[in-house]
Design a protein around this motif. Sequence first.
Motif, PDB file in Angstrom:
ATOM      1  N   ARG A 350      24.358 -20.171   0.692  1.00 48.82           N
ATOM      2  CA  ARG A 350      25.267 -20.845   1.678  1.00 48.82           C
ATOM      3  C   ARG A 350      26.343 -19.813   2.314  1.00 48.82           C
ATOM      4  N   ASP A 351      26.628 -18.873   1.323  1.00 49.25           N
ATOM      5  CA  ASP A 351      27.731 -17.850   1.717  1.00 49.25           C
ATOM      6  C   ASP A 351      27.133 -16.480   2.056  1.00 49.25           C
ATOM      7  N   HIS A 352      25.770 -16.255   1.908  1.00 46.13           N
ATOM      8  CA  HIS A 352      25.212 -15.152   2.321  1.00 46.13           C
ATOM      9  C   HIS A 352      23.963 -15.081   3.554  1.00 46.13           C
ATOM     10  N   ALA A 353      23.082 -15.954   3.403  1.00 43.90           N
ATOM     11  CA  ALA A 353      21.883 -15.961   4.192  1.00 43.90           C
ATOM     12  C   ALA A 353      21.540 -17.496   4.531  1.00 43.90           C
ATOM     13  N   GLN A 354      21.227 -17.647   5.750  1.00 42.89           N
ATOM     14  CA  GLN A 354      20.897 -18.802   5.947  1.00 42.89           C
ATOM     15  C   GLN A 354      19.165 -18.869   6.362  1.00 42.89           C
ATOM     16  N   SER A 355      18.524 -17.776   6.453  1.00 44.83           N
ATOM     17  CA  SER A 355      17.274 -17.460   6.800  1.00 44.83           C
ATOM     18  C   SER A 355      16.478 -16.342   6.087  1.00 44.83           C
ATOM     19  N   VAL A 356      15.428 -16.317   5.964  1.00 44.46           N
ATOM     20  CA  VAL A 356      14.761 -15.246   5.330  1.00 44.46           C
ATOM     21  C   VAL A 356      13.490 -14.928   6.164  1.00 44.46           C
ATOM     22  N   THR A 357      13.219 -13.553   6.297  1.00 42.57           N
ATOM     23  CA  THR A 357      12.090 -13.194   6.939  1.00 42.57           C
ATOM     24  C   THR A 357      11.408 -12.086   6.238  1.00 42.57           C
ATOM     25  N   PHE A 358       9.927 -12.601   6.101  1.00 40.85           N
ATOM     26  CA  PHE A 358       9.045 -11.863   5.303  1.00 40.85           C
ATOM     27  C   PHE A 358       8.157 -10.957   6.277  1.00 40.85           C
ATOM     28  N   THR A 359       8.056  -9.608   5.893  1.00 42.71           N
ATOM     29  CA  THR A 359       7.445  -8.657   6.735  1.00 42.71           C
ATOM     30  C   THR A 359       6.832  -7.746   6.093  1.00 42.71           C
ATOM     31  N   THR A 360       5.755  -6.748   6.513  1.00 41.23           N
ATOM     32  CA  THR A 360       5.061  -5.708   5.881  1.00 41.23           C
ATOM     33  C   THR A 360       5.647  -4.311   6.153  1.00 41.23           C
ATOM     34  N   GLY A 361       5.640  -3.605   4.941  1.00 47.39           N
ATOM     35  CA  GLY A 361       6.032  -2.460   5.256  1.00 47.39           C
ATOM     36  C   GLY A 361       5.095  -1.474   5.143  1.00 47.39           C
ATOM     37  N   HIS A 362       3.700  -1.850   5.351  1.00 48.01           N
ATOM     38  CA  HIS A 362       2.643  -1.031   5.183  1.00 48.01           C
ATOM     39  C   HIS A 362       2.870   0.085   6.410  1.00 48.01           C
ATOM     40  N   LEU A 363       2.514   1.357   6.105  1.00 50.34           N
ATOM     41  CA  LEU A 363       2.425   2.253   7.026  1.00 50.34           C
ATOM     42  C   LEU A 363       0.908   2.358   7.898  1.00 50.34           C
ATOM     43  N   ARG A 364       1.248   2.807   9.076  1.00 53.58           N
ATOM     44  CA  ARG A 364       0.196   3.297   9.700  1.00 53.58           C
ATOM     45  C   ARG A 364       0.542   4.488  10.508  1.00 53.58           C
ATOM     46  N   ASP A 365      -0.053   5.596  10.671  1.00 47.78           N
ATOM     47  CA  ASP A 365       0.193   6.703  11.339  1.00 47.78           C
ATOM     48  C   ASP A 365       1.595   7.004  11.103  1.00 47.78           C
ATOM     49  N   ASN A 366       1.902   6.952   9.702  1.00 42.49           N
ATOM     50  CA  ASN A 366       3.646   7.152   9.363  1.00 42.49           C
ATOM     51  C   ASN A 366       4.507   6.624  10.016  1.00 42.49           C
ATOM     52  N   THR A 367       4.306   5.301  10.678  1.00 42.95           N
ATOM     53  CA  THR A 367       5.050   4.488  11.450  1.00 42.95           C
ATOM     54  C   THR A 367       5.146   3.080  11.036  1.00 42.95           C
ATOM     55  N   ILE A 368       6.135   2.474  11.286  1.00 40.76           N
ATOM     56  CA  ILE A 368       5.997   1.121  10.712  1.00 40.76           C
ATOM     57  C   ILE A 368       6.487   0.124  12.214  1.00 40.76           C
ATOM     58  N   ASN A 369       5.328  -0.399  12.554  1.00 40.44           N
ATOM     59  CA  ASN A 369       5.694  -0.909  14.096  1.00 40.44           C
ATOM     60  C   ASN A 369       6.075  -2.392  13.854  1.00 40.44           C
ATOM     61  N   LEU A 370       7.451  -2.486  13.941  1.00 40.60           N
ATOM     62  CA  LEU A 370       8.341  -3.880  13.611  1.00 40.60           C
ATOM     63  C   LEU A 370       9.274  -3.965  14.844  1.00 40.60           C
ATOM     64  N   ASN A 371       9.505  -5.079  15.052  1.00 43.86           N
ATOM     65  CA  ASN A 371      10.591  -5.377  15.962  1.00 43.86           C
ATOM     66  C   ASN A 371      11.976  -5.507  15.356  1.00 43.86           C
ATOM     67  N   TRP A 372      12.277  -4.042  14.962  1.00 46.11           N
ATOM     68  CA  TRP A 372      13.667  -3.577  14.411  1.00 46.11           C
ATOM     69  C   TRP A 372      14.806  -4.432  14.838  1.00 46.11           C
ATOM     70  N   PRO A 373      15.088  -4.594  16.125  1.00 46.54           N
ATOM     71  CA  PRO A 373      16.305  -5.301  16.513  1.00 46.54           C
ATOM     72  C   PRO A 373      16.259  -6.855  15.939  1.00 46.54           C
ATOM     73  N   ALA A 374      15.039  -7.381  16.036  1.00 46.79           N
ATOM     74  CA  ALA A 374      14.887  -8.844  15.570  1.00 46.79           C
ATOM     75  C   ALA A 374      15.348  -9.126  14.136  1.00 46.79           C
ATOM     76  N   LEU A 375      15.065  -7.852  13.335  1.00 50.56           N
ATOM     77  CA  LEU A 375      15.199  -7.983  11.775  1.00 50.56           C
ATOM     78  C   LEU A 375      16.697  -7.601  11.479  1.00 50.56           C
ATOM     79  N   VAL A 376      17.471  -6.853  12.435  1.00 47.41           N
ATOM     80  CA  VAL A 376      18.860  -6.776  12.208  1.00 47.41           C
ATOM     81  C   VAL A 376      19.722  -7.917  12.646  1.00 47.41           C
ATOM     82  N   GLN A 377      19.766  -9.046  11.832  1.00 47.14           N
ATOM     83  CA  GLN A 377      20.508 -10.184  12.484  1.00 47.14           C
ATOM     84  C   GLN A 377      21.544 -10.497  11.098  1.00 47.14           C
ATOM     85  N   ASN A 378      22.675 -11.141  11.474  1.00 46.77           N
ATOM     86  CA  ASN A 378      23.607 -11.493  10.744  1.00 46.77           C
ATOM     87  C   ASN A 378      22.970 -12.748   9.679  1.00 46.77           C
ATOM     88  N   ASN A 379      23.557 -12.998   8.599  1.00 48.92           N
ATOM     89  CA  ASN A 379      23.165 -14.000   7.711  1.00 48.92           C
ATOM     90  C   ASN A 379      21.816 -14.102   7.472  1.00 48.92           C
TER      91      ASN A 379
END
Length: 462
Positions: A350-379
Motif C-alpha cells: 500500500r505504501d510502495h506499489a499498487q501494480s506489478v509488471t512481469f517482463t523479460t530481460g532476454h537479450l536479442r542482438d545485444n538489445t532489449i526491445n521493451l516499451n521503456w517509458p511504460a515501465l517507468v511509472q510511479n508506484n
Amino acid sequence: MKYFPIFVDAQHIHCLVVGAGEVAARKTELLLKTPAKITIVSPWVSDTVQRLADESSQITLINRKFEDTDITHKQMIFVATDDENVNQHVHDIAHAAGILVNVVDNTPLCKFITPSIVDRSPIIIAMSSGGVAPVLLRYIRQKLESVLPANLKLLGNFSERFRDKVKQGLSSVTDRRYFWEEVLDGDIGEAVLSGNDELAEQKLDKSLIAYANGDKPAGQVYLVGAGPGDPDLLTFKALRLMQKADVVVYDRLVSPEILELVRRDAEKIYVGKAKSNHTIPQEDINELLANEALKGNRVVRLKGGDPFIFGRGGEEIETLIEHGVDFQVVPGITAATGAASYSGIPLTHRDHAQSVTFTTGHLRDNTINLNWPALVQNNQTLVFYMGLTGLPIICDKLIENGMSPDMPIALVQAATREEQKVLTGTLANITQDPETSKMKPPTLIIVGSVVELHKKLNWFNQ
C-alpha cells in the motif's frame, strides 16, 4: 491385530451418546456424516450439541441424567462425560448387554475405537494405532490428506456408475482390473477429477472398445508448473501427475529435489536451455511432446515456475492441438512470486506499489526491445525474467527514461532453495558491486521501492 477393522452399515444403527460437552459434540458430528439415528442423554448441554440437535432431525436430545434403560434398543454407545463413575457404569451395563461401547479417551473401557478417518465418500480410509500412537497416526493422516485429491469422491461415484458397463465389455476379471487401473490413473481419471464427466464418459467408451480389441489407448500431455525450486511449493495435482507419468520432459529450471519426486520408472528427457546453448530447439520439444503422447504415454512437461509465465506453454499447446493430442495445464507458483516471498520483498504494498509488471530481460542482438517509458511509472514494481546478462542495459534504460538512479533493485538467485542469495542496491550502483558478477542464473531482478522492505521482512535465509 488387537482390533478387527470393519465398516458397519449405519442405516440400521441407533447410537446413544452419553454426555453433551465438546467431546460428545465431536463424536456426534462424526455420526452425523452417516444416516445413523442418534440419541443424546445429558443433564447439561453445550452450545455446540444444542446447535447440532436443532439442525438435525437425526438427533433426539434428552436433557436429564443417564438411566440404565437408555441403552435399550441401542447398537452402539459413546460415553463422553467427566464423571468416571458414570463412565464405568455405562460401560459395565453395555458390555453385559452385548452392546458396542466406547468410553472416550479411556481405551481399557472401549469395546471398539473410532479410527482416524480420511473422508472422500464414498471412499473412506480408516486408520488406527490401537490407541498407542495417536500423534503418529495424525502424522500419517496428514500425509494421506496431502496426496489424495480433495474430490476423490468423484472417482468413486464414476466407478460405481460404469462398473456394470465395464463388466459387460470385459469378461475377464484380470482385464477389468488392468482396465480400471489405467482409467483411474490416466487422463479419464483426471477428467473426472476436473469435473468433466462428459469428456470422461466419451474417453471411457473409446478406451473400453480399444482395450477389448487389444489396442493401447491414446496418451495425454500435462503441462505442469514445477514452481521456483522448493519441492514443498508443488501443488497436490502436480505431485500426483508426476508420480504416474510414463515420460517426463523437464527443463534446466526444475530442481533436482523436484525430479526426485517423479515416478521412479518414468523415462526422463532433459530439454533444458541455457544462454547460447539450446539443447533441443523449442519446435523439436513441441513435436517430442506430441509424439510421446501419440505412442500412448502419459507425458508430464515439467516447467520451472508456471507454464504460462515465460514458459512457452502456449506454443507447446498449439502443437498438441495440431496433432489432436489431449492436454491439461497445471499452474505453478511463478518464479517471481517465489522470489519475492522468500526474499521478503512484497511485489505490491500500500505504501510502495499498487501494480506489478512481469517482463523479460532476454537479450536479442545485444538489445532489449521493451516499451521503456511504460515501465517507468510511479508506484509500480518491475520484475525482469532472464535479465542477469542484460542488467547494465536494464539499469541504463530505466534511468534514461526517467527512473531515479536511486531506485532500489534486488537480484534474487536460486529463489526458494537453500542456496538462495539476495543482493540489493540501486540502479546506479548495482552493476558496480563486486558481488553482482558472482550471481548466476536463474536470477530474477526486482525493481521498485518495495525492495527497501527486504531487510525488515526477510525471513528465509537471513
